[in-house]
Structures are given as structure tokens and as C-alpha cells.
Design a protein around this motif. Structure first.
Motif, PDB file in Angstrom:
ATOM      1  N   UNK A   1      32.466   5.055  -0.717  1.00 38.15           N
ATOM      2  CA  UNK A   1      32.775   6.252  -1.489  1.00 38.15           C
ATOM      3  C   UNK A   1      33.062   5.976  -2.955  1.00 38.15           C
ATOM      4  N   UNK A   2      33.667   4.847  -3.252  1.00 38.74           N
ATOM      5  CA  UNK A   2      34.014   4.550  -4.637  1.00 38.74           C
ATOM      6  C   UNK A   2      32.808   4.333  -5.529  1.00 38.74           C
ATOM      7  N   UNK A   3      31.642   4.060  -4.937  1.00 43.50           N
ATOM      8  CA  UNK A   3      30.428   3.863  -5.729  1.00 43.50           C
ATOM      9  C   UNK A   3      29.350   4.872  -5.353  1.00 43.50           C
ATOM     10  N   UNK A   4      29.759   5.976  -4.744  1.00 44.78           N
ATOM     11  CA  UNK A   4      28.795   7.010  -4.365  1.00 44.78           C
ATOM     12  C   UNK A   4      28.186   7.641  -5.605  1.00 44.78           C
ATOM     13  N   UNK A   5      26.909   8.013  -5.483  1.00 39.72           N
ATOM     14  CA  UNK A   5      26.238   8.664  -6.608  1.00 39.72           C
ATOM     15  C   UNK A   5      24.734   8.501  -6.520  1.00 39.72           C
ATOM     16  N   UNK A   6      24.037   9.128  -7.456  1.00 42.43           N
ATOM     17  CA  UNK A   6      22.588   9.089  -7.476  1.00 42.43           C
ATOM     18  C   UNK A   6      22.034   7.707  -7.795  1.00 42.43           C
ATOM     19  N   UNK A   7      20.810   7.450  -7.348  1.00 42.18           N
ATOM     20  CA  UNK A   7      20.153   6.169  -7.594  1.00 42.18           C
ATOM     21  C   UNK A   7      18.856   6.394  -8.396  1.00 42.18           C
TER      22      UNK A   7
ATOM     23  N   UNK B   1       0.833  -1.212   0.000  1.00 44.04           N
ATOM     24  CA  UNK B   1       0.000   0.000   0.000  1.00 44.04           C
ATOM     25  C   UNK B   1       0.864   1.257   0.000  1.00 44.04           C
ATOM     26  N   UNK B   2       0.330   2.307  -0.630  1.00 43.08           N
ATOM     27  CA  UNK B   2       1.082   3.550  -0.742  1.00 43.08           C
ATOM     28  C   UNK B   2       1.440   4.155   0.596  1.00 43.08           C
ATOM     29  N   UNK B   3       0.559   4.019   1.585  1.00 45.88           N
ATOM     30  CA  UNK B   3       0.867   4.621   2.887  1.00 45.88           C
ATOM     31  C   UNK B   3       1.836   3.783   3.707  1.00 45.88           C
ATOM     32  N   UNK B   4       2.317   2.669   3.149  1.00 47.15           N
ATOM     33  CA  UNK B   4       3.379   1.892   3.797  1.00 47.15           C
ATOM     34  C   UNK B   4       4.755   2.276   3.261  1.00 47.15           C
ATOM     35  N   UNK B   5       4.775   3.097   2.208  1.00 43.11           N
ATOM     36  CA  UNK B   5       6.041   3.534   1.627  1.00 43.11           C
ATOM     37  C   UNK B   5       6.706   4.544   2.565  1.00 43.11           C
ATOM     38  N   UNK B   6       7.996   4.356   2.820  1.00 39.79           N
ATOM     39  CA  UNK B   6       8.742   5.286   3.671  1.00 39.79           C
ATOM     40  C   UNK B   6       9.407   6.373   2.836  1.00 39.79           C
ATOM     41  N   UNK B   7      10.077   5.985   1.776  1.00 42.09           N
ATOM     42  CA  UNK B   7      10.766   6.976   0.947  1.00 42.09           C
ATOM     43  C   UNK B   7      11.358   6.339  -0.291  1.00 42.09           C
ATOM     44  N   UNK B   8      11.927   7.199  -1.131  1.00 40.69           N
ATOM     45  CA  UNK B   8      12.563   6.771  -2.382  1.00 40.69           C
ATOM     46  C   UNK B   8      14.061   7.021  -2.289  1.00 40.69           C
ATOM     47  N   UNK B   9      14.850   6.012  -2.669  1.00 47.51           N
ATOM     48  CA  UNK B   9      16.310   6.135  -2.611  1.00 47.51           C
ATOM     49  C   UNK B   9      16.785   7.198  -3.598  1.00 47.51           C
ATOM     50  N   UNK B  10      17.637   8.093  -3.132  1.00 49.43           N
ATOM     51  CA  UNK B  10      18.119   9.200  -3.961  1.00 49.43           C
ATOM     52  C   UNK B  10      19.627   9.158  -4.196  1.00 49.43           C
ATOM     53  N   UNK B  11      20.388   8.768  -3.141  1.00 51.17           N
ATOM     54  CA  UNK B  11      21.839   8.915  -3.246  1.00 51.17           C
ATOM     55  C   UNK B  11      22.540   7.851  -2.408  1.00 51.17           C
ATOM     56  N   UNK B  12      23.481   7.129  -3.018  1.00 56.50           N
ATOM     57  CA  UNK B  12      24.329   6.197  -2.268  1.00 56.50           C
ATOM     58  C   UNK B  12      25.577   6.953  -1.829  1.00 56.50           C
ATOM     59  N   UNK B  13      25.851   6.940  -0.520  1.00 58.51           N
ATOM     60  CA  UNK B  13      27.018   7.668  -0.020  1.00 58.51           C
ATOM     61  C   UNK B  13      28.125   6.742   0.489  1.00 58.51           C
ATOM     62  N   UNK B  14      27.836   5.432   0.536  1.00 54.53           N
ATOM     63  CA  UNK B  14      28.855   4.481   0.964  1.00 54.53           C
ATOM     64  C   UNK B  14      28.672   3.175   0.199  1.00 54.53           C
TER      65      UNK B  14
END
Length: 232
Positions: free
Chosen positions: A226-232, A211-224
Motif C-alpha cells: 500500500x505504501x507504494x501503490x499507484x499507477x505504472x 511476438x505481439x500475440x505473446x503479450x498478455x497485458x500492460x501494467x497499469x496499477x501497483x496495489x501492493x
């Protein structure tokens, strides 16, 4: 000791950038402010430091309250190769993710036992969740939304009859749940969630849409890491 105009301008510029860059600009600005104070211009130095703190606080308010940003760590191999065990990433809050988004959410109660909320043929995915949500955080990809028709063959997903990207390599292993050719229709206000690593993921195939109200959030950025950091 004389304070150069450039140093003061740089301090205020960094303090202003703290509204966008947070601590990455606020901390250097505070250092400049301390240097200005040490050189005998206490008023100017204090103004730089106060501005940096205020802008940093505003940045934190926007990130934590307005955007509802949260940090998460990947606990399993279910999202490989996109997200690997131990990866850390940041989400922003939403209850309306789009197809293709990687989302965090609380799963239905059926996820605890891989059970569905409705009887269905063995060659189709689970069409309804059972109970929930439970206080666990899952990370999966949104492959379909309410009203979409979903089927799967060889790890490749079809939504409304259209192939959604190439099959996932991991599905070439023993994976009975990768062969679900009979279509189901996702209920309104629900999201069909799959792990990218089909063969090692427990997901909406077994315990149904979320259900939509069970969604917490959308992944935006990997920060760890460091070698693979970047947007998702």
C-alpha cells in the motif's frame, strides 16, 4: 423509524458509483440499503441494494471481460527499482504495447535456456526468438517495437540512434550483456523487452524479441504494498 431523504439519496448515489468504483462504492451502498430496510422502508432499501449489485456486476464485466484485467506478483529482482520482489500489480489486455510500457507476456522457448533463434555477433543482442511461446509469465519493459534499431552500451539503450533515458545503475556491476553496441533491427510485429535491472535480468538480449500475440497485458496499477501503490 423515519428514513431521511438524504440517506436514500446517498444510498442510490453510492450504488451508481459502483459502476466506476466497484466494491468500494457497492458495499457502502448495500449497508445503506440494509439500514433503510431496517427502518421500515423495505422497497426503497431493496432498490438500493439491487442497484448496487447490478452496478457492481457491470463494473466487474468491464474490468474482467472488456479490459481483460489480471493481477500479477513480481517473482524476481529483474525489474528493480521500478517493481520490487513481491510487488503486486494489475494489467489490462493488449497485443500492441508502446515503448516504455511494462508488459507481461509468454516468452519464447529460448528463454528456458537463454538461447537465441539466430546466429549473431557477440557484441549484438539476439535478433530472433527461438520457438515458443512457453507457458510462463514474464514481466519486462518494452524498449523497442518492430522496425526499430537497437543497441546498448553501459546499460543505456539506444533506439534508432537515440539514447532512451539514463543508464540503469545496476548495469554498473559485472554485466557483459550490457555492452551490445552493434545494432539489430526488431522484426515487424515483435517487441524488444528488457528488465530495468539490467545486470540481473534475462531478457530479449539473450533470447530475442517477443511476438505481439505473446503479450498478455500492460501494467497499469501497483496495489501492493500500500505504501507504494499507484499507477505504472
Amino acid at each position: 423509524m423515519r428514513v431521511s431523504r438524504r440517506l436514500v439519496v446517498a444510498g442510490f448515489a453510492l450504488a451508481g458509483l459502483a459502476l466506476v468504483l466497484g466494491p468500494f462504492a457497492a458495499l457502502p451502498a448495500a449497508v445503506v440499503g440494509c439500514v433503510v430496510v431496517a427502518r421500515g422502508r423495505g422497497g426503497l432499501g431493496a432498490a438500493i441494494i439491487v442497484t448496487a449489485v447490478v452496478m457492481w456486476a457491470a463494473f466487474a464485466f468491464v474490468v474482467l471481460v472488456v479490459l481483460e484485467a489480471r493481477a500479477f506478483r513480481i517473482p524476481s529482482e529483474a525489474m528493480e527499482p521500478t517493481l520490487q520482489l513481491g510487488d503486486r500489480f494489475v494489467t489490462t489486455g493488449t497485443s500492441s504495447p508502446q515503448r516504455g510500457d511494462i508488459a507481461t507476456f509468454n516468452p519464447p522457448a529460448g528463454a528456458l535456456t537463454d538461447s537465441c533463434g539466430a546466429r549473431h555477433p557477440a557484441d549484438s543482442a539476439c535478433p530472433r526468438p527461438r520457438g515458443g511461446p512457453v507457458e510462463l509469465t514474464f514481466v519486462k519493459r518494452v524498449v523497442a517495437v518492430g522496425g526499430d534499431r537497437v543497441s546498448m552500451s553501459g546499460g543505456a539503450v539506444r533506439v534508432n540512434g537515440r539514447l532512451q533515458g539514463p543508464p540503469v545503475d545496476a548495469a554498473k556491476r559485472d554485466c557483459p550483456s550490457c555492452e551490445l553496441p552493434r545494432e539489430i533491427t526488431i522484426p515487424a510485429g515483435h517487441y524488444f523487452m528488457l528488465g530495468d535491472n539490467r545486470a540481473l535480468s534475462s531478457d530479449s538480449r539473450e533470447w530475442g524479441p517477443v511476438r505481439g500475440d505473446w503479450i498478455i497485458g500492460v501494467a497499469r496499477f501497483r496495489y501492493w504494498p500500500p505504501g507504494r501503490a499507484g499507477g505504472l
